[in-house]
Scaffold this motif. Structure first.
Motif, PDB file in Angstrom:
ATOM      1  N   PHE A  48       0.873  -1.168   0.000  1.00 33.62           N
ATOM      2  CA  PHE A  48       0.000   0.000   0.000  1.00 33.62           C
ATOM      3  C   PHE A  48       0.914   1.223   0.000  1.00 33.62           C
ATOM      4  O   PHE A  48       1.818   1.309   0.826  1.00 33.62           O
ATOM      5  CB  PHE A  48      -0.873   0.024   1.254  1.00 33.62           C
ATOM      6  N   ILE A  49       0.663   2.159  -0.898  1.00 35.19           N
ATOM      7  CA  ILE A  49       1.504   3.358  -0.983  1.00 35.19           C
ATOM      8  C   ILE A  49       0.617   4.583  -0.824  1.00 35.19           C
ATOM      9  O   ILE A  49      -0.413   4.697  -1.487  1.00 35.19           O
ATOM     10  CB  ILE A  49       2.282   3.404  -2.308  1.00 35.19           C
ATOM     11  N   TYR A  50       1.026   5.479   0.070  1.00 42.43           N
ATOM     12  CA  TYR A  50       0.263   6.682   0.382  1.00 42.43           C
ATOM     13  C   TYR A  50       1.146   7.904   0.160  1.00 42.43           C
ATOM     14  O   TYR A  50       2.307   7.915   0.547  1.00 42.43           O
ATOM     15  CB  TYR A  50      -0.196   6.650   1.846  1.00 42.43           C
ATOM     16  N   ARG A  51       0.560   8.920  -0.409  1.00 41.64           N
ATOM     17  CA  ARG A  51       1.284  10.188  -0.577  1.00 41.64           C
ATOM     18  C   ARG A  51       1.502  10.840   0.782  1.00 41.64           C
ATOM     19  O   ARG A  51       0.739  10.648   1.712  1.00 41.64           O
ATOM     20  CB  ARG A  51       0.513  11.140  -1.481  1.00 41.64           C
ATOM     21  N   VAL A 100       3.019  -9.283  16.188  1.00 45.91           N
ATOM     22  CA  VAL A 100       3.197  -9.199  14.748  1.00 45.91           C
ATOM     23  C   VAL A 100       4.604  -8.672  14.478  1.00 45.91           C
ATOM     24  O   VAL A 100       5.065  -7.757  15.160  1.00 45.91           O
ATOM     25  CB  VAL A 100       2.135  -8.238  14.156  1.00 45.91           C
ATOM     26  N   MET A 101       5.285  -9.224  13.487  1.00 51.05           N
ATOM     27  CA  MET A 101       6.611  -8.746  13.110  1.00 51.05           C
ATOM     28  C   MET A 101       6.458  -7.391  12.428  1.00 51.05           C
ATOM     29  O   MET A 101       5.650  -7.226  11.526  1.00 51.05           O
ATOM     30  CB  MET A 101       7.283  -9.736  12.159  1.00 51.05           C
ATOM     31  N   PHE A 102       7.257  -6.418  12.874  1.00 47.96           N
ATOM     32  CA  PHE A 102       7.156  -5.041  12.375  1.00 47.96           C
ATOM     33  C   PHE A 102       8.549  -4.515  12.069  1.00 47.96           C
ATOM     34  O   PHE A 102       9.464  -4.687  12.872  1.00 47.96           O
ATOM     35  CB  PHE A 102       6.485  -4.168  13.435  1.00 47.96           C
ATOM     36  N   ILE A 103       8.677  -3.873  10.914  1.00 45.47           N
ATOM     37  CA  ILE A 103       9.958  -3.304  10.515  1.00 45.47           C
ATOM     38  C   ILE A 103       9.727  -1.880  10.014  1.00 45.47           C
ATOM     39  O   ILE A 103       8.892  -1.662   9.140  1.00 45.47           O
ATOM     40  CB  ILE A 103      10.615  -4.116   9.379  1.00 45.47           C
ATOM     41  N   ILE A 143       1.857 -14.281  12.173  1.00 46.39           N
ATOM     42  CA  ILE A 143       0.879 -14.365  11.086  1.00 46.39           C
ATOM     43  C   ILE A 143       1.010 -13.183  10.138  1.00 46.39           C
ATOM     44  O   ILE A 143       0.707 -13.280   8.960  1.00 46.39           O
ATOM     45  CB  ILE A 143      -0.546 -14.474  11.662  1.00 46.39           C
ATOM     46  N   ARG A 144       1.479 -12.069  10.647  1.00 49.21           N
ATOM     47  CA  ARG A 144       1.670 -10.876   9.826  1.00 49.21           C
ATOM     48  C   ARG A 144       3.102 -10.374   9.960  1.00 49.21           C
ATOM     49  O   ARG A 144       3.690 -10.437  11.028  1.00 49.21           O
ATOM     50  CB  ARG A 144       0.753  -9.734  10.272  1.00 49.21           C
ATOM     51  N   LEU A 145       3.632  -9.870   8.857  1.00 48.47           N
ATOM     52  CA  LEU A 145       4.894  -9.156   8.846  1.00 48.47           C
ATOM     53  C   LEU A 145       4.574  -7.823   8.174  1.00 48.47           C
ATOM     54  O   LEU A 145       4.086  -7.802   7.048  1.00 48.47           O
ATOM     55  CB  LEU A 145       5.943  -9.919   8.042  1.00 48.47           C
ATOM     56  N   ILE A 146       4.792  -6.741   8.868  1.00 49.69           N
ATOM     57  CA  ILE A 146       4.455  -5.423   8.339  1.00 49.69           C
ATOM     58  C   ILE A 146       5.711  -4.572   8.306  1.00 49.69           C
ATOM     59  O   ILE A 146       6.406  -4.445   9.305  1.00 49.69           O
ATOM     60  CB  ILE A 146       3.363  -4.747   9.189  1.00 49.69           C
ATOM     61  N   GLN A 147       5.975  -4.004   7.128  1.00 51.00           N
ATOM     62  CA  GLN A 147       7.107  -3.089   6.981  1.00 51.00           C
ATOM     63  C   GLN A 147       6.558  -1.734   6.553  1.00 51.00           C
ATOM     64  O   GLN A 147       5.798  -1.640   5.601  1.00 51.00           O
ATOM     65  CB  GLN A 147       8.083  -3.596   5.930  1.00 51.00           C
ATOM     66  N   VAL A 148       6.950  -0.698   7.266  1.00 48.90           N
ATOM     67  CA  VAL A 148       6.557   0.665   6.925  1.00 48.90           C
ATOM     68  C   VAL A 148       7.801   1.396   6.464  1.00 48.90           C
ATOM     69  O   VAL A 148       8.750   1.556   7.224  1.00 48.90           O
ATOM     70  CB  VAL A 148       5.925   1.384   8.141  1.00 48.90           C
ATOM     71  N   SER A 149       7.804   1.798   5.192  1.00 49.99           N
ATOM     72  CA  SER A 149       8.923   2.546   4.625  1.00 49.99           C
ATOM     73  C   SER A 149       8.474   3.981   4.394  1.00 49.99           C
ATOM     74  O   SER A 149       7.393   4.206   3.866  1.00 49.99           O
ATOM     75  CB  SER A 149       9.362   1.944   3.285  1.00 49.99           C
ATOM     76  N   ILE A 158       4.124  -2.496   3.455  1.00 44.11           N
ATOM     77  CA  ILE A 158       4.146  -3.826   2.870  1.00 44.11           C
ATOM     78  C   ILE A 158       3.705  -4.790   3.955  1.00 44.11           C
ATOM     79  O   ILE A 158       4.249  -4.796   5.055  1.00 44.11           O
ATOM     80  CB  ILE A 158       5.548  -4.203   2.367  1.00 44.11           C
ATOM     81  N   MET A 159       2.703  -5.584   3.647  1.00 42.93           N
ATOM     82  CA  MET A 159       2.228  -6.560   4.617  1.00 42.93           C
ATOM     83  C   MET A 159       2.347  -7.942   3.986  1.00 42.93           C
ATOM     84  O   MET A 159       1.868  -8.164   2.879  1.00 42.93           O
ATOM     85  CB  MET A 159       0.775  -6.285   4.998  1.00 42.93           C
ATOM     86  N   ILE A 160       3.010  -8.820   4.690  1.00 43.97           N
ATOM     87  CA  ILE A 160       3.090 -10.217   4.291  1.00 43.97           C
ATOM     88  C   ILE A 160       2.150 -10.953   5.235  1.00 43.97           C
ATOM     89  O   ILE A 160       2.273 -10.858   6.451  1.00 43.97           O
ATOM     90  CB  ILE A 160       4.519 -10.782   4.446  1.00 43.97           C
ATOM     91  N   THR A 161       1.228 -11.670   4.681  1.00 42.87           N
ATOM     92  CA  THR A 161       0.217 -12.303   5.511  1.00 42.87           C
ATOM     93  C   THR A 161       0.008 -13.751   5.114  1.00 42.87           C
ATOM     94  O   THR A 161       0.074 -14.087   3.932  1.00 42.87           O
ATOM     95  CB  THR A 161      -1.112 -11.523   5.425  1.00 42.87           C
ATOM     96  N   ALA A 162      -0.222 -14.591   6.094  1.00 42.89           N
ATOM     97  CA  ALA A 162      -0.528 -15.986   5.834  1.00 42.89           C
ATOM     98  C   ALA A 162      -1.885 -16.056   5.135  1.00 42.89           C
ATOM     99  O   ALA A 162      -2.783 -15.271   5.398  1.00 42.89           O
ATOM    100  CB  ALA A 162      -0.561 -16.790   7.131  1.00 42.89           C
TER     101      ALA A 162
END
Length: 166
Positions: A48-51, A100-103, A143-149, A158-162
């Motif tokens: 997901f990309i947000y301005r 939840v894994m968060f980066i 169950i979730r890996l979420i990366q916020v760039s 970016i969310m990686i989900t089972a």
């Protein structure tokens, strides 16, 4: 004339487990029979990309989203659990509250630079995505890996989900 591939850098912070902000029920939830199929035991990436939002100028989006995730996990607590395999390979979610894994990350690329690559298939997902060892597995993993760039022009999540249904 073909355009040259975009080159950019993503600086990632240390991965961390984000826990629910308060205690959650400890229970086991059986998953559907659809989820038990061997061919569906994989993770799905979403981006997901947000301005950039000027009203958020003084706030750190990574901290805001980490806190919001922690609050959300109180109400959607199974996502903070772990998938387990029971008798007959039956899948279940053990609602452990482990998190939840968060980066958090910083990227030196703008939306304008990404251009048409924002449409599926997203060409630069592998460059943006942090590869957490073992995250391709679903059993006994977050169950979730979420990366916020972030950068000053946009935020990508970016969310990686089972592949599971509740």
């Amino acid at each position: 004339m073909a355009s040259s591939p975009l080159i950019f850098t993503v600086r990632r912070f240390q991965p961390e487990l984000v826990l629910p902000a308060s205690s959650t029920p400890r229970e086991v939830k059986l998953l559907s029979d659809i989820d038990d199929q061997q061919g569906l035991r994989f993770n799905i990436p979403f981006i997901f990309i947000y301005r950039h939002e000027p009203s958020m100028e003084e706030k750190d989006p990574v901290k805001v989203l980490r806190n919001a995730l922690s609050q959300t996990l109180v109400h959607y607590y199974p996502f903070a659990g772990r998938i387990k395999e029971g008798v007959g390979r039956k899948l279940m979610v053990d609602c452990t509250g482990e998190g939840v894994m968060f980066i958090g990350a910083e990227a030196d690329v703008t939306l304008d630079q990404l251009g048409d690559s924002l449409h599926p298939p997203f060409s630069y997902l592998q460059e943006l995505l942090y590869d957490v060892t073992g995250s391709e597995l679903i059993i006994d993993r977050p169950i979730r890996l979420i990366q916020v760039s972030i950068n000053k022009y946009c935020i990508s999540i970016i969310m990686i989900t089972a592949h599971i249904f509740f």
